[in-house]
Design a protein around this motif. Structure first.
Motif, PDB file in Angstrom:
ATOM      1  N   PRO A   1       0.835  -1.214   0.000  1.00 44.93           N
ATOM      2  CA  PRO A   1       0.000   0.000   0.000  1.00 44.93           C
ATOM      3  C   PRO A   1       0.864   1.255   0.000  1.00 44.93           C
ATOM      4  O   PRO A   1       2.059   1.213   0.321  1.00 44.93           O
ATOM      5  N   ASN A   2       0.260   2.379  -0.342  1.00 47.46           N
ATOM      6  CA  ASN A   2       0.980   3.647  -0.269  1.00 47.46           C
ATOM      7  C   ASN A   2       1.538   3.853   1.133  1.00 47.46           C
ATOM      8  O   ASN A   2       0.862   3.621   2.127  1.00 47.46           O
ATOM      9  N   GLY A   3       2.806   4.267   1.188  1.00 48.19           N
ATOM     10  CA  GLY A   3       3.435   4.489   2.482  1.00 48.19           C
ATOM     11  C   GLY A   3       4.018   3.251   3.119  1.00 48.19           C
ATOM     12  O   GLY A   3       4.447   3.294   4.275  1.00 48.19           O
ATOM     13  N   ALA A   4       4.074   2.147   2.372  1.00 44.67           N
ATOM     14  CA  ALA A   4       4.570   0.891   2.944  1.00 44.67           C
ATOM     15  C   ALA A   4       6.079   0.868   3.120  1.00 44.67           C
ATOM     16  O   ALA A   4       6.607   0.008   3.824  1.00 44.67           O
ATOM     17  N   GLY A   5       6.795   1.794   2.450  1.00 42.48           N
ATOM     18  CA  GLY A   5       8.250   1.840   2.584  1.00 42.48           C
ATOM     19  C   GLY A   5       9.009   1.422   1.346  1.00 42.48           C
ATOM     20  O   GLY A   5      10.237   1.314   1.375  1.00 42.48           O
ATOM     21  N   LYS A   6       8.319   1.218   0.237  1.00 40.69           N
ATOM     22  CA  LYS A   6       8.963   0.703  -0.977  1.00 40.69           C
ATOM     23  C   LYS A   6      10.031   1.656  -1.517  1.00 40.69           C
ATOM     24  O   LYS A   6      11.160   1.245  -1.787  1.00 40.69           O
ATOM     25  N   THR A   7       9.666   2.922  -1.669  1.00 42.64           N
ATOM     26  CA  THR A   7      10.631   3.885  -2.206  1.00 42.64           C
ATOM     27  C   THR A   7      11.758   4.133  -1.223  1.00 42.64           C
ATOM     28  O   THR A   7      12.917   4.328  -1.628  1.00 42.64           O
ATOM     29  N   THR A   8      11.461   4.091   0.063  1.00 39.74           N
ATOM     30  CA  THR A   8      12.534   4.238   1.052  1.00 39.74           C
ATOM     31  C   THR A   8      13.544   3.105   0.926  1.00 39.74           C
ATOM     32  O   THR A   8      14.760   3.336   1.028  1.00 39.74           O
ATOM     33  N   VAL A   9      13.072   1.891   0.683  1.00 41.69           N
ATOM     34  CA  VAL A   9      13.994   0.769   0.473  1.00 41.69           C
ATOM     35  C   VAL A   9      14.887   1.054  -0.733  1.00 41.69           C
ATOM     36  O   VAL A   9      16.114   0.874  -0.677  1.00 41.69           O
TER      37      VAL A   9
END
Length: 250
Positions: free
Chosen positions: A39-47
């Motif tokens: 979901p949005n905000g799950a941390g994907k882009t941060t990873v």
């Protein structure tokens, strides 16, 4: 040679009191297509930002081909062959399609920072540039201005410039975002083609793309792994279905 190309151990990123990624243990198999979804905000882009050193990990390790790269700079990561294609198209709009690829290829000449050199010095790269454009289906548009391409073809050109670095490991950030159906199908075929002999880790919201392309899917929620496995397994996981259908904002 180990089967794992990339591994994180206890990878954590905190922004003040908020932990965007929490103790992530991720393994990406060599020559696989691996998706990060959630979901949005799950941390994907941060990873992705941690892997490419946009952010420095708060805790944990990142291993690439067995080497600890946790504290390496982003330029060193790229030299190792981890190359990222960004969510927002990053091309030179007023250059031709061919010149965009030639600029990306300059690294092979060692002239990427010699801005005073004549553009004629890049003609030695024409053959390789055209080979890359043919590989991604843009050869016929070589002389077109990049700004005049459709959105989907601009993203294709960006992938071509990324491939100019000949990366063994490619990180694709939302490669089909905002595309029409026909462009999505074209990008799927392209990813399948360029994956031969490469490892690909991708963030993607389009589940039909994930289902068609990916060997392994890691589902994130609130910075942690919620489920992992092939699409058939994770798509029927009750926790995954609840996260997508029930909100699950991080």
């Amino acid at each position: 040679m180990p089967d794992t190309a990339l591994e994180t151990r206890g990878l954590t990123k905190a922004f003040g009191g908020f932990r965007a990624v929490r103790g992530l243990d991720l393994k990406v198999r060599r020559h696989a297509i691996h998706a990060l979804i959630g979901p949005n905000g799950a941390g994907k882009t941060t990873v992705f930002n941690l892997l490419t050193k946009v952010h420095v990990p708060t805790e944990g390790q990142i291993l690439y081909e067995g080497a600890d790269i946790t504290r390496e700079a982003s330029a060193a990561i790229a030299r190792r062959g981890l190359v990222r294609s960004f969510q927002i198209s990053a091309i030179f709009p007023n250059l031709s399609v061919r010149d965009n690829v030639r600029v990306a290829l300059q690294r092979r000449l060692g002239t990427q920072f010699q801005f005073w050199r004549s553009g004629r010095t890049l003609t030695v790269l024409d053959e390789e540039a055209m080979r890359l454009l043919a590989e991604v289906g843009l050869a016929e548009a070589a002389d077109a201005r990049a700004a005049d391409l459709s959105y989907g073809r601009k993203r294709t050109l960006e992938i071509a410039t990324t491939l100019a670095l000949d990366p063994p490991f490619l990180l694709l950030d939302e490669p089909t975002q905002g595309m029409a159906i026909e462009d999505v199908d074209r990008i799927k075929r392209l990813i399948r083609r360029i994956a031969r002999g490469r490892t690909i880790l991708m963030v993607e919201h389009n589940m039909s793309v994930v289902a068609d392309l990916c060997d392994t899917i890691t589902v994130l929620q609130r910075g942690e792994i919620l489920a992992e496995g092939p699409y058939a397994a994770v798509s029927t996981d009750p926790a995954v279905r609840a996260a997508y259908l029930g909100g699950g904002h991080a």
